[in-house]
Design a protein around this motif. Sequence first.
Motif, PDB file in Angstrom:
ATOM      1  N   UNK A  11       0.825  -1.207   0.000  1.00 44.61           N
ATOM      2  CA  UNK A  11       0.000   0.000   0.000  1.00 44.61           C
ATOM      3  C   UNK A  11       0.863   1.263   0.000  1.00 44.61           C
ATOM      4  N   UNK A  12       1.977   1.230   0.726  1.00 46.71           N
ATOM      5  CA  UNK A  12       2.895   2.379   0.728  1.00 46.71           C
ATOM      6  C   UNK A  12       3.499   2.554  -0.669  1.00 46.71           C
ATOM      7  N   UNK A  13       3.786   1.440  -1.341  1.00 46.32           N
ATOM      8  CA  UNK A  13       4.345   1.517  -2.697  1.00 46.32           C
ATOM      9  C   UNK A  13       3.369   2.161  -3.670  1.00 46.32           C
ATOM     10  N   UNK A  14       2.054   1.942  -3.428  1.00 47.15           N
ATOM     11  CA  UNK A  14       1.048   2.566  -4.298  1.00 47.15           C
ATOM     12  C   UNK A  14       1.060   4.086  -4.136  1.00 47.15           C
ATOM     13  N   UNK A  15       1.365   4.536  -2.923  1.00 48.09           N
ATOM     14  CA  UNK A  15       1.401   5.978  -2.659  1.00 48.09           C
ATOM     15  C   UNK A  15       2.665   6.602  -3.230  1.00 48.09           C
ATOM     16  N   UNK A  16       3.799   5.904  -2.986  1.00 49.17           N
ATOM     17  CA  UNK A  16       5.082   6.414  -3.476  1.00 49.17           C
ATOM     18  C   UNK A  16       6.023   5.239  -3.741  1.00 49.17           C
ATOM     19  N   UNK A  17       6.366   4.959  -5.003  1.00 53.47           N
ATOM     20  CA  UNK A  17       7.263   3.838  -5.313  1.00 53.47           C
ATOM     21  C   UNK A  17       8.614   3.976  -4.594  1.00 53.47           C
ATOM     22  N   UNK A  18       9.144   2.855  -4.166  1.00 58.31           N
ATOM     23  CA  UNK A  18      10.426   2.849  -3.455  1.00 58.31           C
ATOM     24  C   UNK A  18      11.136   1.522  -3.701  1.00 58.31           C
ATOM     25  N   UNK A  19      12.389   1.437  -3.291  1.00 54.91           N
ATOM     26  CA  UNK A  19      13.202   0.236  -3.448  1.00 54.91           C
ATOM     27  C   UNK A  19      12.854  -0.738  -2.324  1.00 54.91           C
ATOM     28  N   UNK A  20      12.055  -1.719  -2.623  1.00 46.31           N
ATOM     29  CA  UNK A  20      11.510  -2.645  -1.633  1.00 46.31           C
ATOM     30  C   UNK A  20      12.616  -3.346  -0.846  1.00 46.31           C
ATOM     31  N   UNK A  21      13.620  -3.868  -1.549  1.00 48.75           N
ATOM     32  CA  UNK A  21      14.678  -4.653  -0.903  1.00 48.75           C
ATOM     33  C   UNK A  21      15.517  -3.792   0.043  1.00 48.75           C
ATOM     34  N   UNK A  22      15.666  -2.497  -0.264  1.00 49.16           N
ATOM     35  CA  UNK A  22      16.420  -1.601   0.620  1.00 49.16           C
ATOM     36  C   UNK A  22      15.663  -1.376   1.923  1.00 49.16           C
ATOM     37  N   UNK A  23      14.344  -1.226   1.843  1.00 54.74           N
ATOM     38  CA  UNK A  23      13.519  -1.049   3.043  1.00 54.74           C
ATOM     39  C   UNK A  23      13.608  -2.296   3.927  1.00 54.74           C
ATOM     40  N   UNK A  24      13.616  -3.471   3.310  1.00 53.34           N
ATOM     41  CA  UNK A  24      13.741  -4.719   4.072  1.00 53.34           C
ATOM     42  C   UNK A  24      15.083  -4.755   4.803  1.00 53.34           C
ATOM     43  N   UNK A  25      16.135  -4.325   4.130  1.00 53.71           N
ATOM     44  CA  UNK A  25      17.461  -4.267   4.750  1.00 53.71           C
ATOM     45  C   UNK A  25      17.435  -3.381   5.989  1.00 53.71           C
ATOM     46  N   UNK A  26      16.846  -2.182   5.871  1.00 53.79           N
ATOM     47  CA  UNK A  26      16.776  -1.267   7.005  1.00 53.79           C
ATOM     48  C   UNK A  26      15.888  -1.835   8.125  1.00 53.79           C
ATOM     49  N   UNK A  27      14.799  -2.509   7.753  1.00 51.14           N
ATOM     50  CA  UNK A  27      13.907  -3.113   8.738  1.00 51.14           C
ATOM     51  C   UNK A  27      14.626  -4.199   9.519  1.00 51.14           C
ATOM     52  N   UNK A  28      15.366  -5.042   8.806  1.00 49.30           N
ATOM     53  CA  UNK A  28      16.159  -6.089   9.455  1.00 49.30           C
ATOM     54  C   UNK A  28      17.214  -5.480  10.369  1.00 49.30           C
ATOM     55  N   UNK A  29      17.878  -4.446   9.886  1.00 54.63           N
ATOM     56  CA  UNK A  29      18.945  -3.810  10.658  1.00 54.63           C
ATOM     57  C   UNK A  29      18.388  -3.185  11.934  1.00 54.63           C
TER      58      UNK A  29
END
Length: 379
Positions: free
Chosen positions: A24-42
Amino acid sequence: IYDYMINYQGGFVRRGLIGEIMYQIFQIHPYSFHTVILYLDLFSWLVLLVITARICKEKKLLPIYPLAIFMGTLSYRRDFMMIVIAYYIYLLLIKYITSKRKSYFVACCALTILSILIYEPSFFFIVPISVLIFWNSIKEESTHYQIRSLFKAFSLPLVAMLLVCLSKGSNAIASSIWNSWMPLFNYIGKEYQPDHIPAAINFLERPTGEVIKFHLDLNYHLWDNKCYLYTTGSLFFFIISYYLTTRAPRKQNAPQQEYLLLSDVYIAQFVCLLPMFSILSCDFGRTIYYVILTSYMLTYLLVKNGIQLEVPIIHTISVKMQSLFSHRLFFNNIWCYTVLLFLIPYNIACGISIFHPLWNEYEPMLMPKLRIILNIIGL
């Protein structure tokens, strides 16, 4: 990465909550999904590191477990996040027991349901032990009161788990989820898109019996001649990790009752997690990690708040096992601890790999920068 991509675009399905939010956030503003996962894990890893460091400092443990968290980067998927959530669920439950403020229990129940929607196996290392702790706080009451209170307290998490188990997915759901992310692949580049639906999403369309057989075969090799090796290896894994958990080196000896409480909690958690050692977990490594860290967190919170966990059968086993360890110098020697640590059969713990999966993607980007830093400092 693809485990995080599971969402509700094909209908309600297990572990789809985070994927749906990210979608849903991607629908509002496209972003690099895998980078967000990296930050979430970190972020999850750092919070977990802080929690365990604080426990080690207050309990005067040698800094073994913060090191274990660092080594935990060898793990993957949602593990750090789920252990952090589990810690705060235990904390809220114990605050409710000690203060009787209903707001704590409402928050505890909501967070438990959230954890089940994020990663349904978390049910096994959160809900059963929570039931035991809650039951211990009301066991002096009448049987009718106990049953009524337990039902009121844990009916919603049980319903959430039932809904998740019934909504395991299908071929149509898997395809809908994969197709919903096509704009993401267009955004980050076609080279990130495999030719077929990856295994994490593909599992949604596989029959339950096939998934169970796959997990049993991966853990125990029941259908080939390695069955004995893997079954005895898993028992060896439990005994060593039990010893490492309950007799970990300390700056000063803890009271015997604290060793027994930790032992009780560890055995209770191991029993509760048996489904994850069998049909739900792909490897021993992640599951034993859940057992050890949640046991330390729970024991720390219980001791700090003066709460006991008394389950007669478990306590009897616990007393016998601790007696075996405490009366033999061999089991109280730091060198024994170190040797056994290296004897843990990591080859059986299939999920522990040398590098975090995200490393394979980010290594080409990070290593040149690391080399520049090393050159600057003269290394």
